[in-house]
Design a protein around this motif. Structure first.
Motif, PDB file in Angstrom:
ATOM      1  N   THR A 104       0.837  -1.201   0.000  1.00 46.92           N
ATOM      2  CA  THR A 104       0.000   0.000   0.000  1.00 46.92           C
ATOM      3  C   THR A 104       0.869   1.248   0.000  1.00 46.92           C
ATOM      4  O   THR A 104       0.607   2.203  -0.736  1.00 46.92           O
ATOM      5  CB  THR A 104      -0.948   0.004   1.214  1.00 46.92           C
ATOM      6  N   ALA A 105       1.915   1.248   0.812  1.00 45.32           N
ATOM      7  CA  ALA A 105       2.823   2.402   0.869  1.00 45.32           C
ATOM      8  C   ALA A 105       3.545   2.598  -0.464  1.00 45.32           C
ATOM      9  O   ALA A 105       3.685   3.732  -0.942  1.00 45.32           O
ATOM     10  CB  ALA A 105       3.826   2.223   2.004  1.00 45.32           C
ATOM     11  N   LEU A 106       4.001   1.508  -1.060  1.00 41.88           N
ATOM     12  CA  LEU A 106       4.654   1.593  -2.377  1.00 41.88           C
ATOM     13  C   LEU A 106       3.677   2.174  -3.403  1.00 41.88           C
ATOM     14  O   LEU A 106       4.035   3.056  -4.195  1.00 41.88           O
ATOM     15  CB  LEU A 106       5.068   0.200  -2.842  1.00 41.88           C
ATOM     16  N   MET A 107       2.464   1.651  -3.407  1.00 40.62           N
ATOM     17  CA  MET A 107       1.455   2.092  -4.352  1.00 40.62           C
ATOM     18  C   MET A 107       1.180   3.584  -4.199  1.00 40.62           C
ATOM     19  O   MET A 107       1.159   4.334  -5.179  1.00 40.62           O
ATOM     20  CB  MET A 107       0.165   1.290  -4.163  1.00 40.62           C
ATOM     21  N   GLN A 108       0.996   4.032  -2.971  1.00 42.42           N
ATOM     22  CA  GLN A 108       0.667   5.441  -2.754  1.00 42.42           C
ATOM     23  C   GLN A 108       1.798   6.354  -3.198  1.00 42.42           C
ATOM     24  O   GLN A 108       1.565   7.394  -3.808  1.00 42.42           O
ATOM     25  CB  GLN A 108       0.322   5.697  -1.285  1.00 42.42           C
ATOM     26  N   LYS A 109       3.028   5.939  -2.918  1.00 40.82           N
ATOM     27  CA  LYS A 109       4.194   6.746  -3.315  1.00 40.82           C
ATOM     28  C   LYS A 109       4.264   6.860  -4.842  1.00 40.82           C
ATOM     29  O   LYS A 109       4.510   7.938  -5.382  1.00 40.82           O
ATOM     30  CB  LYS A 109       5.461   6.114  -2.753  1.00 40.82           C
ATOM     31  N   MET A 110       4.030   5.752  -5.556  1.00 38.71           N
ATOM     32  CA  MET A 110       4.065   5.798  -7.019  1.00 38.71           C
ATOM     33  C   MET A 110       2.910   6.630  -7.559  1.00 38.71           C
ATOM     34  O   MET A 110       3.094   7.424  -8.490  1.00 38.71           O
ATOM     35  CB  MET A 110       4.034   4.389  -7.608  1.00 38.71           C
ATOM     36  N   LEU A 111       1.722   6.481  -7.001  1.00 37.98           N
ATOM     37  CA  LEU A 111       0.578   7.264  -7.465  1.00 37.98           C
ATOM     38  C   LEU A 111       0.835   8.753  -7.266  1.00 37.98           C
ATOM     39  O   LEU A 111       0.509   9.564  -8.143  1.00 37.98           O
ATOM     40  CB  LEU A 111      -0.695   6.826  -6.745  1.00 37.98           C
ATOM     41  N   ASP A 112       1.420   9.122  -6.136  1.00 31.53           N
ATOM     42  CA  ASP A 112       1.771  10.528  -5.895  1.00 31.53           C
ATOM     43  C   ASP A 112       2.776  11.021  -6.935  1.00 31.53           C
ATOM     44  O   ASP A 112       2.656  12.139  -7.448  1.00 31.53           O
ATOM     45  CB  ASP A 112       2.353  10.709  -4.489  1.00 31.53           C
ATOM     46  N   GLN A 113       3.764  10.187  -7.260  1.00 28.17           N
ATOM     47  CA  GLN A 113       4.780  10.570  -8.244  1.00 28.17           C
ATOM     48  C   GLN A 113       4.166  10.728  -9.631  1.00 28.17           C
ATOM     49  O   GLN A 113       4.479  11.689 -10.345  1.00 28.17           O
ATOM     50  CB  GLN A 113       5.905   9.525  -8.280  1.00 28.17           C
ATOM     51  N   LEU A 114       3.289   9.800 -10.007  1.00 26.91           N
ATOM     52  CA  LEU A 114       2.650   9.901 -11.320  1.00 26.91           C
ATOM     53  C   LEU A 114       1.807  11.165 -11.427  1.00 26.91           C
ATOM     54  O   LEU A 114       1.813  11.844 -12.462  1.00 26.91           O
ATOM     55  CB  LEU A 114       1.802   8.659 -11.595  1.00 26.91           C
ATOM     56  N   LYS A 115       1.093  11.494 -10.364  1.00 27.49           N
ATOM     57  CA  LYS A 115       0.293  12.721 -10.358  1.00 27.49           C
ATOM     58  C   LYS A 115       1.203  13.936 -10.506  1.00 27.49           C
ATOM     59  O   LYS A 115       0.943  14.825 -11.315  1.00 27.49           O
ATOM     60  CB  LYS A 115      -0.522  12.808  -9.062  1.00 27.49           C
TER      61      LYS A 115
END
Length: 158
Positions: A104-115
């Motif tokens: 979940t933490a990995l996913m959120q970090k990547m989603l933030d970066q993509l945004k």
């Protein structure tokens, strides 16, 4: 347990092969496929020449200094391909580190970066009976299409 999520270093890109193998969903009671399955074109698209395309991005999760998980995106014609502006996502953790919130933490970090990088959405494909479907839904992915075995999911980032 000390968890660090950071950008994957170019000299770590070969680790993606191990994480791609870990990402292969194996239904309960089934034997894992041979590692040679990674040589198929359908799977090579996820890792071959990683880092050479402008849209290639990867992050890792470290626990006590050991890389235990990875998440990566690239625009490719894979199972979850939507269009040539939408990166496809892959995520994987070593078995013993699943269920601890690291994914979940990995996913959120990547989603933030993509945004932050201006991507409007990200896609993925997942087998319907894979427990990871819940992780994806929890982080905002929605099912946009399906076939007999898989869901295609999209997460809007904007």
């Amino acid at each position: 347990m000390s968890i660090t999520i950071r950008e994957m270093k170019p000299d770590e890109y070969p680790l993606l092969e191990d994480f791609l193998y870990e990402a292969i969903y194996i239904p309960q009671g089934m034997a894992p496929p041979p590692r040679s399955i990674l040589d198929t074109p359908e799977l090579q698209v996820y890792i071959s020449g990683f880092g050479t395309q402008i849209h290639d991005k990867a992050m890792v999760a470290e626990v006590d200094g050991k890389v235990v998980g990875a998440i990566w995106v690239r625009i490719m014609n894979d199972y979850g391909h939507i269009d040539n502006d939408t990166p496809s996502l892959a995520i994987s953790l070593f078995q013993e580190y699943r269920g601890l919130g690291i994914g979940t933490a990995l996913m959120q970090k990547m989603l933030d970066q993509l945004k932050e990088d201006g991507y409007r959405q990200v896609s993925l494909s997942v087998q319907k009976d894979n427990y990871a479907v819940r992780l994806y839904q929890k982080t905002g992915f929605e099912i946009v299409s399906e076939n007999e075995e898989e869901y295609i999911m999209i997460k809007q980032t904007i």
